[in-house]
Design an enzyme around this catalytic site. Structure first.
Site, PDB file in Angstrom:
ATOM      1  N   THR A  42       0.804  -1.220   0.000  1.00  0.00           N
ATOM      2  CA  THR A  42       0.000   0.000   0.000  1.00  0.00           C
ATOM      3  C   THR A  42       0.844   1.281   0.000  1.00  0.00           C
ATOM      4  O   THR A  42       1.906   1.322   0.604  1.00  0.00           O
ATOM      5  CB  THR A  42      -0.953   0.028   1.210  1.00  0.00           C
ATOM      6  OG1 THR A  42      -1.702  -1.160   1.226  1.00  0.00           O
ATOM      7  CG2 THR A  42      -1.873   1.208   1.183  1.00  0.00           C
ATOM      8  N   THR A  79      -2.028   1.704   6.642  1.00  0.00           N
ATOM      9  CA  THR A  79      -1.502   0.577   5.878  1.00  0.00           C
ATOM     10  C   THR A  79      -1.247  -0.577   6.824  1.00  0.00           C
ATOM     11  O   THR A  79      -1.011  -0.381   8.012  1.00  0.00           O
ATOM     12  CB  THR A  79      -0.195   0.975   5.150  1.00  0.00           C
ATOM     13  OG1 THR A  79       0.425  -0.205   4.639  1.00  0.00           O
ATOM     14  CG2 THR A  79       0.782   1.653   6.090  1.00  0.00           C
ATOM     15  N   GLY A  80      -1.324  -1.789   6.286  1.00  0.00           N
ATOM     16  CA  GLY A  80      -1.096  -2.948   7.136  1.00  0.00           C
ATOM     17  C   GLY A  80      -2.043  -4.047   6.766  1.00  0.00           C
ATOM     18  O   GLY A  80      -2.446  -4.189   5.612  1.00  0.00           O
ATOM     19  N   LYS A  81      -2.441  -4.823   7.753  1.00  0.00           N
ATOM     20  CA  LYS A  81      -3.343  -5.930   7.496  1.00  0.00           C
ATOM     21  C   LYS A  81      -4.764  -5.380   7.396  1.00  0.00           C
ATOM     22  O   LYS A  81      -5.343  -4.914   8.380  1.00  0.00           O
ATOM     23  CB  LYS A  81      -3.225  -6.955   8.617  1.00  0.00           C
ATOM     24  CG  LYS A  81      -3.959  -8.237   8.279  1.00  0.00           C
ATOM     25  CD  LYS A  81      -3.737  -9.280   9.351  1.00  0.00           C
ATOM     26  CE  LYS A  81      -4.968 -10.150   9.431  1.00  0.00           C
ATOM     27  NZ  LYS A  81      -5.006 -10.930  10.661  1.00  0.00           N
ATOM     28  N   GLY A  82      -5.295  -5.452   6.182  1.00  0.00           N
ATOM     29  CA  GLY A  82      -6.561  -4.800   5.880  1.00  0.00           C
ATOM     30  C   GLY A  82      -7.681  -5.191   6.808  1.00  0.00           C
ATOM     31  O   GLY A  82      -8.459  -4.349   7.270  1.00  0.00           O
ATOM     32  N   GLY A  93      -9.928  -4.634   0.463  1.00  0.00           N
ATOM     33  CA  GLY A  93      -9.220  -4.400   1.719  1.00  0.00           C
ATOM     34  C   GLY A  93      -9.654  -3.102   2.373  1.00  0.00           C
ATOM     35  O   GLY A  93     -10.737  -2.579   2.090  1.00  0.00           O
ATOM     36  N   ASP A  94      -8.799  -2.572   3.242  1.00  0.00           N
ATOM     37  CA  ASP A  94      -9.163  -1.376   3.993  1.00  0.00           C
ATOM     38  C   ASP A  94      -8.978  -0.099   3.183  1.00  0.00           C
ATOM     39  O   ASP A  94      -9.624   0.923   3.457  1.00  0.00           O
ATOM     40  CB  ASP A  94      -8.298  -1.262   5.254  1.00  0.00           C
ATOM     41  CG  ASP A  94      -6.821  -1.165   4.912  1.00  0.00           C
ATOM     42  OD1 ASP A  94      -6.281  -2.152   4.377  1.00  0.00           O
ATOM     43  OD2 ASP A  94      -6.210  -0.106   5.150  1.00  0.00           O
TER      44      ASP A  94
END
Lengths: 325, 320
Positions: free
Chosen positions: B187, B237-240, B217-218
């Site tokens: 991302t 950003t990261g694990k959605g 995703g997020d």
């Protein structure tokens, strides 16, 4: 410990001229769905199962805009979306762009339980539905004669083309808009199909859950995603409460309405009723919407700034109410 | 008061041993994109235009997981998504499931400016891109050899993998398809504020390696990966799935507003609420504060403020 509570809705923004008969029909359906939820709660089903069960029922009935009876896209097809959220661990699942899945809310539940993701859309969601073996039907199944007529009116009003975010001048609408100056989502309210169904539940253990399902906006562009599948906008649940929203999707998204109720409870320390009042008064800017909510303490609340919202609620102590205005 | 800008190229389990051939081009990319943003702010461009411009640059950079360089779905295809939001008006636009649009962020901007909707996805979004005359290319343009290899590794390990991952050892294979822990994350995003306190946020991504077709995703979800209001602008950003659940971007603004704390405190609090290893974010406030917290091993990030402060970093923040 706590007491259960349940609320359901069948959309906010009701045509004041809606025939009495149709209003009564809606109330009967809401009552029937409430009763399904109540007996499930009495049998100690967890909140997450109850919201799914109730929303399935609302989807299956053609009256409201979800599942069978969904609003049509500009191409005359149905594209449905739904989401579900379980308060205790804030697990969630969402789906968009469904064309053959009979009960979108159940596919959202499977995304939550059986996929590594939170949100699947369009062909990927349909493929997942086939893999999971959920009931599929032809797109025709969802299309009702009423909605074919509504789409025609919406196209005549041509009003989806103008942006409702820009202040409108009262006299510029097409014929249908003249009859009823009230608008929802840029559509004259006589054409606007109250969007969306939803259910929120808190069970005896104090677990909250929320689910929302919709066909979206009449005459929408294909590919349009509204607030219903968006966690934090149309649907939200956490340890404190469960919330399901309905109304002008874009206003709900901008105000992250469902999460907002929980956020003012969590960060401002308001109770459920205060939180619902606060977000409806202060958070919708120019937008129109309604919501239903339950708290872990067994409180239930609904709020709206539209002309009417199809809604019903019940609590363990015997209170039950079904209303439109 | 003063302008400020921050951008990121993904947070995750970025190994401290990241070889120079992977680190240097990303650092150079961050520097270049930061300079583009600074110049635009100095030229008094509106933050909404600045974040779009900077994210376009990040998308065009093949070393970040967005635009060219996007990671691949389980079918070996690219499905990109992006989101943009203006703070003062809270107007926003989002897109998902793009396979031919060169700059997803600019299509999100078009959805915001030119449609009555906020969010368009898949075929409908692609059709809208053509109608608006946005640059489109063959889907193969986005696919880099590195990402084909990454997908192969992920599929051998039979799991969903997040961006920037090291080769996975077979023994860490999980029965459960869900991802946690050891993955690294993709991302790109940018937030900016000008001297008048106008705020904007933009985020763009290719998603997860080996993600299911159709997975959202997020990033495109207002309040999760992207949010801006009159107080602050945030790009996460990261694990959605963790970010969606935590409504991370919205919560930074909500904590500021409802608890009356500063941007730094609010962002630190929100990141702390998300399980470790899952999230990073960049944020600016209307008064020109900047913060870039994360609870992963690292986050590719850069920021600058009008008073001359500037920073480019990957691991532990010197500003902590």
């Amino acid at each position: 410990m706590g007491a259960w509570a349940i609320a359901v809705h069948g959309g906010a923004g009701v045509d004041p001229n809606l025939p009495k008969e149709r209003q009564e029909e809606a109330k009967r359906l809401l009552t029937r769905c409430l009763n399904i939820g109540i007996s499930a709660l009495r049998s100690n089903l967890p909140a997450i199962d109850v919201v799914e069960l109730v929303v399935r029922e609302l989807e299956t009935d053609p009256l409201f805009n979800s599942g069978r009876g969904s609003a049509l896209t500009e191409n005359g097809t149905v594209e449905m979306e739904a989401s579900i959220m379980d308060g205790p661990k804030r697990r969630c699942g969402a789906v968009s762009g469904l064309t053959t899945v009979k009960n979108p809310v159940s596919l959202a539940r499977l995304v939550m339980d059986k996929s590594p993701h939170s949100y699947l859309a369009f062909s990927g969601a349909e493929e997942f539905a086939r893999n999971q073996g959920v009931e599929l039907v032809d797109n025709e199944y969802f299309i009702t004669e009423d909605n074919v007529g509504m789409l025609k009116l919406a196209k005549e009003a041509n009003s989806i083309l103008f942006d409702y975010r820009i202040p409108t001048i009262g006299t510029c609408g097409a014929g249908a808009a003249m009859d009823s100056p009230l608008q929802m989502n840029g559509l004259p309210i006589s054409v606007y199909a109250p969007e969306t169904v939803g259910c929120v539940v808190v069970d005896k253990e104090g677990r909250c859950a929320a689910a929302t399902s919709t066909g979206g906006l009449m005459n929408k562009m294909t590919g349009r995603i509204g607030d219903s599948p968006l966690i934090g906008s149309g649907t939200y649940a956490c340890d404190l409460c469960g919330v399901s929203c309905t109304g002008e999707g874009e206003a709900i998204i901008r105000s992250t309405l469902a999460r907002e109720v929980a956020a003012v409870m969590e960060y401002k320390g308001l109770n459920l009723h205060e939180a619902v009042d606060y977000v409806i008064k202060n958070r919708l800017d120019e937008g129109k919407a309604g919501l239903i909510a339950v708290s872990k303490n067994g409180e239930v609340a609904c709020g709206f700034n539209t002309t009417g919202m199809f809604r019903g609620c019940a609590t363990e102590d015997g209170f039950m109410e079904v209303g439109v205005w | 008061m003063g302008w400020a800008i921050a951008l990121h190229g993904g947070a995750g389990d970025i190994p401290l041993s990241l070889p120079p051939d992977r680190r240097l081009p990303r650092e150079a990319g961050l520097r270049h994109c930061l300079d583009v943003g600074i110049a635009a702010l100095k030229a008094h461009k509106h933050p909404l235009d600045v974040v779009e411009l900077v994210v376009r640059e990040l998308e065009n950079h093949p070393h970040f997981n967005a635009g060219k360089g996007s990671v691949l779905t389980t079918s070996g295809t690219v499905e990109m998504e992006a989101c943009i939001m203006d703070g003062k008006t809270k107007k926003c636009g989002a897109v998902s499931g793009l396979s031919t649009v060169v700059n997803a962020i600019s299509l999100a901007r078009k959805v915001m400016d030119k449609t009555p909707h906020i969010y368009l996805a898949f075929d409908g979004a692609e059709a809208f891109a053509r109608e608006q005359g946005l640059e489109t290319v063959d889907p193969s343009y986005f696919i880099t050899p590195e990402n084909i290899e990454r997908l192969k590794q992920a599929q051998e390990a039979n799991r969903v993998q997040i961006d920037y991952t090291q080769p996975i050892q077979k023994e860490v294979k999980k029965d459960d398809a869900s991802v946690d822990g050891d993955s690294q994350i993709g991302t790109v995003g940018c937030v900016a504020v000008d001297n008048e306190g106008n705020l904007a946020s933009a985020t763009s991504t290719g998603g997860l390696v080996n993600k299911m077709v159709g997975r959202i995703g997020d990033t495109p979800i207002i309040g999760a990966g992207t949010y801006a209001n009159h107080l602050c602008a945030v790009s996460a950003t990261g694990k959605g799935e963790a970010i969606i659940r935590g409504t991370v971007a919205r919560d930074v603004a909500a904590v500021m507003e409802f608890k009356g704390v500063s941007l730094k405190e609010a962002a630190a609090y929100v990141v702390e609420q998300v399980p470790p290893g899952n999230v990073g974010l960049v944020a600016v406030s209307s008064t020109g504060e900047v913060t870039m917290p994360f609870n992963t091993t690292g986050m590719f990030r850069a920021c600058a403020t009008e008073d001359g402060h500037s920073e480019i970093a990957i691991w532990d923040s010197p500003s902590k």
